[in-house]
Design a protein around this motif. Structure first.
Motif, mmCIF file in Angstrom:
data_model
loop_
_atom_site.group_PDB
_atom_site.id
_atom_site.type_symbol
_atom_site.label_atom_id
_atom_site.label_comp_id
_atom_site.label_asym_id
_atom_site.label_seq_id
_atom_site.Cartn_x
_atom_site.Cartn_y
_atom_site.Cartn_z
ATOM 1 N N TYR A 238 0.851 -1.190 0.000
ATOM 2 C CA TYR A 238 0.000 0.000 0.000
ATOM 3 C C TYR A 238 0.886 1.239 0.000
ATOM 4 C CZ TYR A 238 -3.353 3.489 1.561
ATOM 5 O OH TYR A 238 -4.134 4.609 1.654
ATOM 6 N N ALA A 239 0.647 2.145 -0.936
ATOM 7 C CA ALA A 239 1.383 3.410 -0.996
ATOM 8 C C ALA A 239 0.379 4.532 -1.193
ATOM 9 C CB ALA A 239 2.386 3.398 -2.140
ATOM 10 N N SER A 240 0.454 5.567 -0.360
ATOM 11 C CA SER A 240 -0.465 6.694 -0.504
ATOM 12 C C SER A 240 0.325 7.996 -0.483
ATOM 13 C CB SER A 240 -1.509 6.690 0.615
ATOM 14 O OG SER A 240 -0.901 6.958 1.857
ATOM 15 N N THR A 241 -0.228 8.989 -1.171
ATOM 16 C CA THR A 241 0.406 10.304 -1.267
ATOM 17 C C THR A 241 -0.641 11.379 -1.074
ATOM 18 O OG1 THR A 241 2.030 9.457 -2.834
ATOM 19 C CG2 THR A 241 1.761 11.837 -2.740
ATOM 20 N N LEU A 242 -0.325 12.368 -0.243
ATOM 21 C CA LEU A 242 -1.153 13.562 -0.082
ATOM 22 C C LEU A 242 -0.274 14.755 -0.398
ATOM 23 C CD1 LEU A 242 -3.654 15.161 0.927
ATOM 24 C CD2 LEU A 242 -2.596 15.095 3.186
ATOM 25 N N GLN A 243 -0.668 15.533 -1.404
ATOM 26 C CA GLN A 243 0.113 16.714 -1.783
ATOM 27 C C GLN A 243 -0.792 17.940 -1.739
ATOM 28 O OE1 GLN A 243 2.814 16.424 -5.161
ATOM 29 N NE2 GLN A 243 2.349 14.250 -5.291
#
Length: 165
Positions: free
Chosen positions: A75-80
């Motif tokens: 699982y990989a998540s990104t918040l930008q």
């Protein structure tokens, strides 16, 4: 006026139901990855959808409602929240989790490479500009929980807390 109502009432008996396909294409279907055009749920009821689809009982959904496919449990998540930020995350193995958040920053670059099993990393850049961070985790590496933030006086705050495995 009565004649108009009689004509309108007579016309209702012969009304046909308009049917059409939705503009959405399902991306995650569970039938081997081939895209399927879903039926618009607001236009068609359950019984109408089954008969219109040729008796196919497969439940079709919109892409927004589909569960993500899991490959090896990674699982990989990104918040930008900012501008001109770039994040690259690559995982090899199974059970790996990586979370990256860039909040209020610009021109930052983050790279996360995980090669192993059950690796954990959480990284947050808060109010930074032009910061580059690389995370390399091999099999058996300790979990990473890191906050890099720019304080109002210009000082750089770097901190981390241990993560339980």
């Amino acid at each position: 006026m009565a004649a108009v109502l009689a004509v309108a009432a007579a016309g209702l008996g012969h009304a046909t139901i308009a049917r059409g396909e939705t503009a959405y294409i399902s991306q995650a279907t569970g039938n081997g990855g081939s895209p399927v055009i879903g039926l618009a749920p607001s236009l068609l009821g359950n019984s109408t959808a089954a008969s219109f689809a040729g008796g196919n009982k497969q439940k079709q959904s919109l892409p927004e409602m589909a569960a993500p496919r899991v490959s090896g449990g990674n699982y990989a998540s990104t918040l930008q929240i900012g501008s001109y930020n770039s994040v690259f995350q690559a995982q090899h193995g199974f059970g790996n989790v990586s979370n990256v958040g860039i909040i209020g920053g610009h021109h930052n670059a983050v790279g996360v490479l995980q090669s192993g099993n059950n690796l954990r990393s959480n990284l947050v850049l808060l109010g930074t500009s032009g910061t580059s961070v690389g995370v390399l985790q091999g099999n058996g590496a300790a979990p990473l929980n890191l906050l890099v933030g720019r304080l109002p006086n210009g000082a750089l705050l770097i901190g981390g807390l241990p993560i339980r495995r």
